[in-house]
Design an enzyme around this catalytic site. Structure first.
Site, PDB file in Angstrom:
ATOM      1  N   ASN A 152     -11.906  18.507 -31.651  1.00  0.00           N
ATOM      2  CA  ASN A 152     -12.134  18.286 -33.199  1.00  0.00           C
ATOM      3  C   ASN A 152     -12.453  16.829 -33.359  1.00  0.00           C
ATOM      4  OD1 ASN A 152      -9.453  17.699 -32.155  1.00  0.00           O
ATOM      5  ND2 ASN A 152      -8.760  17.046 -34.472  1.00  0.00           N
TER       6      ASN A 152
ATOM      7  N   GLY B  48      -3.962  19.136 -28.299  1.00  0.00           N
ATOM      8  CA  GLY B  48      -4.447  20.646 -28.557  1.00  0.00           C
ATOM      9  C   GLY B  48      -3.530  21.357 -29.222  1.00  0.00           C
TER      10      GLY B  48
ATOM     11  N   THR C  56      -0.542  24.005 -30.245  1.00  0.00           N
ATOM     12  CA  THR C  56       0.954  24.269 -29.893  1.00  0.00           C
ATOM     13  C   THR C  56       0.966  25.492 -28.693  1.00  0.00           C
ATOM     14  OG1 THR C  56       1.785  23.215 -31.978  1.00  0.00           O
ATOM     15  CG2 THR C  56       3.255  24.773 -30.693  1.00  0.00           C
TER      16      THR C  56
ATOM     17  N   THR D 270      -1.348  26.478 -26.485  1.00  0.00           N
ATOM     18  CA  THR D 270      -1.794  25.857 -25.213  1.00  0.00           C
ATOM     19  C   THR D 270      -0.711  24.899 -24.664  1.00  0.00           C
ATOM     20  OG1 THR D 270      -3.882  26.094 -25.826  1.00  0.00           O
ATOM     21  CG2 THR D 270      -3.454  24.634 -24.078  1.00  0.00           C
TER      22      THR D 270
ATOM     23  N   GLU E 274       0.372  16.154 -27.503  1.00  0.00           N
ATOM     24  CA  GLU E 274       0.050  15.868 -29.001  1.00  0.00           C
ATOM     25  C   GLU E 274      -0.450  17.288 -29.596  1.00  0.00           C
ATOM     26  OE1 GLU E 274       1.601  12.184 -29.243  1.00  0.00           O
ATOM     27  OE2 GLU E 274       0.504  13.299 -30.700  1.00  0.00           O
TER      28      GLU E 274
ATOM     29  N   CYS F  92      -5.471  17.404 -36.798  1.00  0.00           N
ATOM     30  CA  CYS F  92      -4.219  17.669 -36.819  1.00  0.00           C
ATOM     31  C   CYS F  92      -3.352  16.902 -37.815  1.00  0.00           C
ATOM     32  CB  CYS F  92      -3.827  17.372 -35.334  1.00  0.00           C
ATOM     33  SG  CYS F  92      -3.968  15.693 -34.713  1.00  0.00           S
TER      34      CYS F  92
ATOM     35  N   GLU G 249       1.713   8.414 -28.451  1.00  0.00           N
ATOM     36  CA  GLU G 249       0.800   7.662 -27.686  1.00  0.00           C
ATOM     37  C   GLU G 249       0.766   6.264 -28.717  1.00  0.00           C
ATOM     38  OE1 GLU G 249      -2.383  11.101 -28.384  1.00  0.00           O
ATOM     39  OE2 GLU G 249      -2.496  10.663 -25.930  1.00  0.00           O
TER      40      GLU G 249
HETATM   41  O1  TXE Z   1      -7.315  24.162 -28.371  1.00  0.00           O
HETATM   42  P1  TXE Z   1      -6.711  24.337 -26.936  1.00  0.00           P
HETATM   43  P2  TXE Z   1      -8.227  25.337 -28.938  1.00  0.00           P
HETATM   44  C1  TXE Z   1      -5.257  23.529 -32.916  1.00  0.00           C
HETATM   45  C2  TXE Z   1      -5.722  24.303 -33.787  1.00  0.00           C
HETATM   46  C3  TXE Z   1      -6.886  25.209 -32.998  1.00  0.00           C
HETATM   47  C4  TXE Z   1      -6.047  25.733 -32.115  1.00  0.00           C
HETATM   48  C5  TXE Z   1      -6.412  26.210 -30.750  1.00  0.00           C
HETATM   49  O2  TXE Z   1      -4.799  25.048 -34.396  1.00  0.00           O
HETATM   50  O3  TXE Z   1      -6.975  26.390 -33.774  1.00  0.00           O
HETATM   51  O4  TXE Z   1      -5.085  24.542 -31.639  1.00  0.00           O
HETATM   52  O5  TXE Z   1      -7.629  25.327 -30.381  1.00  0.00           O
HETATM   53  C6  TXE Z   1      -7.801  22.857 -22.892  1.00  0.00           C
HETATM   54  N1  TXE Z   1      -4.419  24.311 -19.131  1.00  0.00           N
HETATM   55  N2  TXE Z   1      -5.551  22.398 -32.474  1.00  0.00           N
HETATM   56  O6  TXE Z   1      -7.884  26.646 -28.502  1.00  0.00           O
HETATM   57  O7  TXE Z   1      -6.810  25.521 -26.456  1.00  0.00           O
HETATM   58  C7  TXE Z   1      -9.012  23.116 -23.544  1.00  0.00           C
HETATM   59  O8  TXE Z   1      -9.987  23.477 -22.483  1.00  0.00           O
HETATM   60  C8  TXE Z   1      -4.953  23.017 -19.186  1.00  0.00           C
HETATM   61  C9  TXE Z   1      -4.949  21.021 -32.758  1.00  0.00           C
HETATM   62  O9  TXE Z   1      -9.765  25.031 -29.108  1.00  0.00           O
HETATM   63  O10 TXE Z   1      -5.278  23.640 -26.997  1.00  0.00           O
HETATM   64  C10 TXE Z   1      -9.384  21.936 -24.305  1.00  0.00           C
HETATM   65  O11 TXE Z   1      -9.856  21.058 -23.453  1.00  0.00           O
HETATM   66  N3  TXE Z   1      -5.890  23.139 -20.342  1.00  0.00           N
HETATM   67  C11 TXE Z   1      -5.398  19.896 -31.867  1.00  0.00           C
HETATM   68  C12 TXE Z   1      -7.708  21.493 -24.679  1.00  0.00           C
HETATM   69  O12 TXE Z   1      -7.059  22.289 -23.616  1.00  0.00           O
HETATM   70  C13 TXE Z   1      -6.162  23.861 -21.190  1.00  0.00           C
HETATM   71  C14 TXE Z   1      -6.875  19.981 -31.892  1.00  0.00           C
HETATM   72  C15 TXE Z   1      -7.505  21.903 -26.319  1.00  0.00           C
HETATM   73  O13 TXE Z   1      -7.563  23.202 -26.316  1.00  0.00           O
HETATM   74  C16 TXE Z   1      -5.429  25.025 -21.032  1.00  0.00           C
HETATM   75  C17 TXE Z   1      -7.505  20.905 -31.312  1.00  0.00           C
HETATM   76  C18 TXE Z   1      -4.584  25.345 -19.949  1.00  0.00           C
HETATM   77  N4  TXE Z   1      -4.107  26.600 -19.657  1.00  0.00           N
HETATM   78  C19 TXE Z   1      -6.806  22.328 -31.551  1.00  0.00           C
HETATM   79  N5  TXE Z   1      -5.980  26.019 -22.082  1.00  0.00           N
HETATM   80  C20 TXE Z   1      -4.778  18.558 -32.478  1.00  0.00           C
HETATM   81  N6  TXE Z   1      -3.719  18.643 -32.408  1.00  0.00           N
HETATM   82  O14 TXE Z   1      -5.584  17.888 -32.924  1.00  0.00           O
HETATM   83  C21 TXE Z   1      -6.932  25.257 -22.721  1.00  0.00           C
HETATM   84  N7  TXE Z   1      -6.893  23.909 -22.396  1.00  0.00           N
END
Ligand code: TXE
Length: 480
Positions: free
Chosen positions: A150, A226, A228, A230, A248, A282, A461
């Site tokens: 994002n 990322g 919750t 994940t 975070e 977020c 952070e």
């Molecule tokens: O993020 P992911 P996604 C929320 C938002 C979004 C949801 C999923 O609701 O719809 O999370 O978004 C890496 N081991 N936020 O799927 O999956 C992935 O490659 C290690 C809020 O895009 O959380 C990326 O680099 N790494 C958030 C990163 O994790 C892994 C901002 C984030 O991916 C992994 C974004 C694994 N098993 C989404 N799986 C905020 N808090 O700002 C994925 N990744």
């Protein structure tokens, strides 16, 4: 088609598999580059390089490290336009926002932590004249920094800057959805003379390259931003390995509007906290609670101005909302609008996918959406939607506002609008969120602790918190 390469041992290299993933331009809905589809072999290479670089980087005079990181920041400033355009093309956000927020903050992150390292100190305790304790905080080693799509370069540098400033060497993985600016950043690191292996950037899928970083036995700490879901997966892998974890995660942030607020300021800022970056922050205030006596006036003005927001080509300076980051994410957010209707919500503005004329005809756009008529327990008000969608609900008493605000599993941020500052502080202290804004939103001081409670994260952070995370504290007691 441009190939986004890994950055390992100071060089830009192909993934060991030779495989690449399509990288989409969400405003045009088409593939515009290819990104390395890395796996554990690439991660192993990167860890080898990071381990090799650690002894000299971690013992380099802090002022030297500071100078190199400041050189990287200066190069970000030099390439502001280029990086902002790249971020806009990769993420779908407007160039205007990418310039003013994303890239500006990426440079600020580097500068803040480069200089912070010069002032980072630890403590000593003299104990009644018979002993003295001193604490050392040494860099923890090779660390993993995983960032989302994002705010791509903003959140990538928000992690690697303190890690590098603390003397760690880093394996960074940006989101496979928005890899471009991290790739351009790696070229700036080479130009700035960052020593080989100090920072290594591995591109690719979360479940493959990302998972390999989490699982690697020689990566001592993981800093993740990322979702919750994940975050839970990462914790399940890292906890039994006793890795230090900073998570975070998501938010479902309340925006509490009391009747005595500064109305114009509240409306103006609430539009920003609802729809900036297409609501893909977020910290966005996606649940708006309005004191009943102000409800009708607030709803009609907020809906009127929401309808006036311009959704369009992110390269057009008059555009206020660009494209959502991917077709899958657009479908997810539109799915929540349908869910809201099923749950009894009434759509007062937006709710539909938008077709934009011209080059963006196949882009992933939707209208900013305002929903009323739901109760706080429904899924629409409990789950993170992460798009340009807000709900508005009334409250009658301060106690009710607090109960509503605290009624989800998240606890990242909250905003409070009132001119009664006694009440503002009273309410702020009872909201279970890590970050509270009173009569403002996203007003950031990088020295502050940043992070969420409950399922919005673990750890903090920002400021010294981030540098301490990347160091190991050791206490030595000397008998006098
Ligand atoms: O993020 P992911 P996604 C929320 C938002 C979004 C949801 C999923 O609701 O719809 O999370 O978004 C890496 N081991 N936020 O799927 O999956 C992935 O490659 C290690 C809020 O895009 O959380 C990326 O680099 N790494 C958030 C990163 O994790 C892994 C901002 C984030 O991916 C992994 C974004 C694994 N098993 C989404 N799986 C905020 N808090 O700002 C994925 N990744």
């Amino acid at each position: 088609m441009e190939k986004i390469l890994n950055y390992i041992g100071g060089k830009l290299v192909e993934p060991s598999s030779g495989k690449y993933l399509d990288n989409f331009n969400p405003s045009e809905g088409k593939v515009y580059s290819l990104v390395a589809d890395s796996d554990e072999n690439d991660v192993n290479e990167a860890v080898r390089a990071a381990k090799q670089a650690f002894p000299s980087w971690s013992t380099m005079p802090t002022e030297e490290r500071c100078k190199i990181l400041l050189r990287v920041a200066d190069l970000i400033d030099r390439d502001l336009e280029k990086l902002a355009l790249a971020e806009s093309i990769d993420n779908g956000k407007t160039v205007k926002l990418a310039k003013a927020v994303d890239i500006y903050r990426a440079s600020a992150n580097m500068k803040f932590y480069a200089t912070a390292a010069m002032h980072f100190a630890s403590e000593a305790h003299v104990n009644d004249g018979d002993s003295i304790n001193y604490t050392t905080r040494m860099p923890i080693g090779v660390v993993g920094c995983i960032s989302p799509w994002n705010l791509p370069l903003y959140l990538f540098t928000w992690k690697i800057a303190p890690a590098l400033a603390a003397g760690c060497t880093v394996i960074g993985k940006p989101s496979e959805l928005t890899p471009m600016t991290a790739f351009l950043f790696s070229k700036l690191c080479i130009e700035a003379g960052l020593p080989a292996g100090v920072l290594n950037i591995i591109h690719g899928l979360g479940g493959k390259a990302g998972q390999a970083i989490i699982e690697h036995t020689e990566i001592t700490a993981i800093s993740f931003t990322g979702g919750t879901v994940t975050g839970k997966k990462i914790a399940a892998t890292a906890a039994p390995m006793f890795k230090k974890l900073s998570l975070e995660l998501g938010g479902k942030n309340p925006n509490i509007v009391f009747a005595d607020c500064d109305f114009e300021q509240t409306i103006k800022t609430s539009l920003l906290s609802s729809f900036t970056n297409q609501g893909e922050i977020c910290l966005c205030g996606s649940r708006i609670f309005v004191e009943r006596s102000l409800l009708d006036r607030f709803v009609s003005e907020f809906v009127k101005r929401t309808k006036e927001l311009k959704v369009g080509d992110p390269l057009d300076s008059s555009t206020q909302l660009g494209a959502l980051v991917s077709e899958a994410h657009l479908k997810k957010v539109l799915g929540y609008v349908s869910l809201a209707k099923e749950e009894g919500g009434k759509i007062l503005a937006g709710g539909n996918q938008l077709k934009i004329d011209g080059r963006c005809a196949n882009g992933y756009f939707m209208e900013p959406t305002v929903i009323v008529g739901l109760d706080e327990k429904c899924r629409t008000n409990q789950e993170e939607i992460f798009g340009p969608v807000v709900t508005i609900m009334p409250f009658d008493t301060e106690e009710e506002a607090l109960a509503l605000a605290n009624s989800t599993l998240y606890g990242l941020s909250a905003t409070i609008w009132t001119e009664n500052l006694k009440r503002a502080h009273r309410v702020a202290h009872q909201i279970k969120s890590g970050i509270i804004w009173i009569n403002c939103w996203l007003h950031r001081d990088l020295r502050t602790a940043f992070g969420g409670m409950k399922q919005s994260g673990v750890g903090r952070e920002g400021g010294w918190e981030a540098i301490k995370f990347f160091t190991e504290a050791k206490n030595v007691c000397v008998k006098l």
